[in-house]
Design a protein around this motif. Structure first.
Motif, PDB file in Angstrom:
ATOM      1  N   MET A  57       0.845  -1.194   0.000  1.00 13.74           N
ATOM      2  CA  MET A  57       0.000   0.000   0.000  1.00 13.74           C
ATOM      3  C   MET A  57       0.874   1.236   0.000  1.00 13.74           C
ATOM      4  SD  MET A  57      -2.861   1.137   2.770  1.00 13.74           S
ATOM      5  CE  MET A  57      -1.628   1.200   4.046  1.00 13.74           C
ATOM      6  N   ASP A  58       0.723   2.117  -0.991  1.00 14.79           N
ATOM      7  CA  ASP A  58       1.511   3.319  -1.112  1.00 14.79           C
ATOM      8  C   ASP A  58       0.577   4.523  -1.106  1.00 14.79           C
ATOM      9  OD1 ASP A  58       4.304   4.303  -3.249  1.00 14.79           O
ATOM     10  OD2 ASP A  58       3.306   5.311  -1.586  1.00 14.79           O
ATOM     11  N   VAL A  59       0.395   5.101   0.064  1.00 18.38           N
ATOM     12  CA  VAL A  59      -0.504   6.241   0.183  1.00 18.38           C
ATOM     13  C   VAL A  59      -0.003   7.414  -0.641  1.00 18.38           C
ATOM     14  CG1 VAL A  59      -1.495   7.916   1.789  1.00 18.38           C
ATOM     15  CG2 VAL A  59      -1.300   5.509   2.454  1.00 18.38           C
ATOM     16  N   ARG A 117       1.446   7.562  -3.434  1.00 23.57           N
ATOM     17  CA  ARG A 117       1.236   7.464  -4.873  1.00 23.57           C
ATOM     18  C   ARG A 117      -0.242   7.323  -5.236  1.00 23.57           C
ATOM     19  NH1 ARG A 117       6.157   3.432  -6.889  1.00 23.57           N
ATOM     20  NH2 ARG A 117       7.875   4.722  -6.073  1.00 23.57           N
ATOM     21  N   THR A 118      -1.103   7.403  -4.247  1.00 27.50           N
ATOM     22  CA  THR A 118      -2.539   7.269  -4.492  1.00 27.50           C
ATOM     23  C   THR A 118      -3.130   8.626  -4.855  1.00 27.50           C
ATOM     24  OG1 THR A 118      -2.685   5.452  -2.895  1.00 27.50           O
ATOM     25  CG2 THR A 118      -4.742   6.530  -3.521  1.00 27.50           C
ATOM     26  N   GLU A 122      -8.840   8.845  -5.094  1.00 25.84           N
ATOM     27  CA  GLU A 122      -8.938   7.435  -4.728  1.00 25.84           C
ATOM     28  C   GLU A 122      -8.635   7.173  -3.254  1.00 25.84           C
ATOM     29  OE1 GLU A 122      -6.497   5.157  -7.341  1.00 25.84           O
ATOM     30  OE2 GLU A 122      -7.276   6.120  -9.161  1.00 25.84           O
ATOM     31  N   LEU A 123      -8.390   8.226  -2.484  1.00 26.04           N
ATOM     32  CA  LEU A 123      -8.017   8.049  -1.086  1.00 26.04           C
ATOM     33  C   LEU A 123      -9.158   7.466  -0.253  1.00 26.04           C
ATOM     34  CD1 LEU A 123      -5.863  11.221  -0.336  1.00 26.04           C
ATOM     35  CD2 LEU A 123      -5.102   8.835  -0.412  1.00 26.04           C
ATOM     36  N   LEU A 149      -9.143   3.843  -0.700  1.00 19.66           N
ATOM     37  CA  LEU A 149      -7.995   3.251  -0.008  1.00 19.66           C
ATOM     38  C   LEU A 149      -8.275   3.102   1.478  1.00 19.66           C
ATOM     39  CD1 LEU A 149      -4.972   2.391  -0.166  1.00 19.66           C
ATOM     40  CD2 LEU A 149      -4.431   4.753   0.432  1.00 19.66           C
TER      41      LEU A 149
END
Length: 226
Positions: A1-3, A5-6, A10-11, A14
């Motif tokens: 999971m790469d916050v 790069r989100t 789309e957060l 996530l």
């Protein structure tokens, strides 16, 4: 999971898929808390209950679980238990310890694997005025640290959005209590404030908590090297 790069759009997805506790664990924990609350409410019909001389007026759920800001892995919940035997802030301070002992004995005897897939543990008690317990999934990937706090019902029947009467605060000042000592008495105000905030604010809180959980080990390493 790469916050990092989100994309911002789309957060929310996530948070729902990766940061919030699994729905299965949340459901099991809610059932367990409901059963524990019912055991405390129904204690009046148990043998020897008359000698305890307390009755539950209401139970308010707080903590990150109660406010909708629980993070996957470990989260916390607070059950503030308002009792009829507390007529003032002073009563709460004088009799809370003995009531906590009675509550622990009651919950230990009534658990008996109440909810399948969850265990109930009582860790070392290191918070005065609070009964600490932990609900953990059998795979130990998710857990909920629960604090049971007996409290004086200073607010009475409080409608959502309503402000307490000024005497509530004046009596608190007159009690000579230490700062934060009776914070549990105002749990409904904290819960109502957060619960009426937009979902995006709660998601932001979860993102900040996740970030802190990730950087905390690094901060400790850096602090140790200074």
């Amino acid at each position: 999971m790469d916050v990092y790069r989100t994309p911002a759009a789309e957060l929310d997805g996530l948070v729902a898929s990766s940061l919030q506790p699994p729905a299965e664990f949340v459901g099991a924990a809610r059932r367990a808390l409901g059963n524990l609350s019912a055991a405390l409410r129904e204690r009046g019909g148990r043998p020897g209950a008359a000698a305890q001389r307390w009755r539950v007026l209401k139970i308010v759920k707080g903590g990150s679980s109660g406010r909708g800001t629980a993070l996957r892995g470990g989260c916390d919940s607070e059950l503030v238990i308002f009792l009829d035997c507390f007529k003032s802030y002073e009563d709460q301070g004088a009799h809370r310890a003995e009531i906590l002992n009675e509550m622990r004995a009651l919950l230990e005897s009534s658990w008996q694997d109440t909810v399948l897939g969850l265990s109930l543990e009582f860790p070392e008690q290191n918070m005065p005025g609070v009964l600490q317990l932990r609900l953990a999934s059998t795979d130990l990937e998710n857990w909920m640290d629960v604090s049971l706090v007996p409290a004086f019902d200073a607010l009475g029947q409080l409608c959502t959005g309503a402000k307490p009467e000024p005497r509530v605060y004046s009596s608190l000042l007159d009690s000579g209590s230490r700062g934060g000592e009776h914070a549990a008495c105002f749990a409904e105000l904290r819960r109502n404030f957060v619960n009426t905030r937009p979902t995006k604010l709660k998601n932001l809180i979860l993102l900040v908590k996740h970030w802190y959980r990730q950087v905390r080990p690094l901060v400790r390493v850096l602090a140790a090297g200074i």
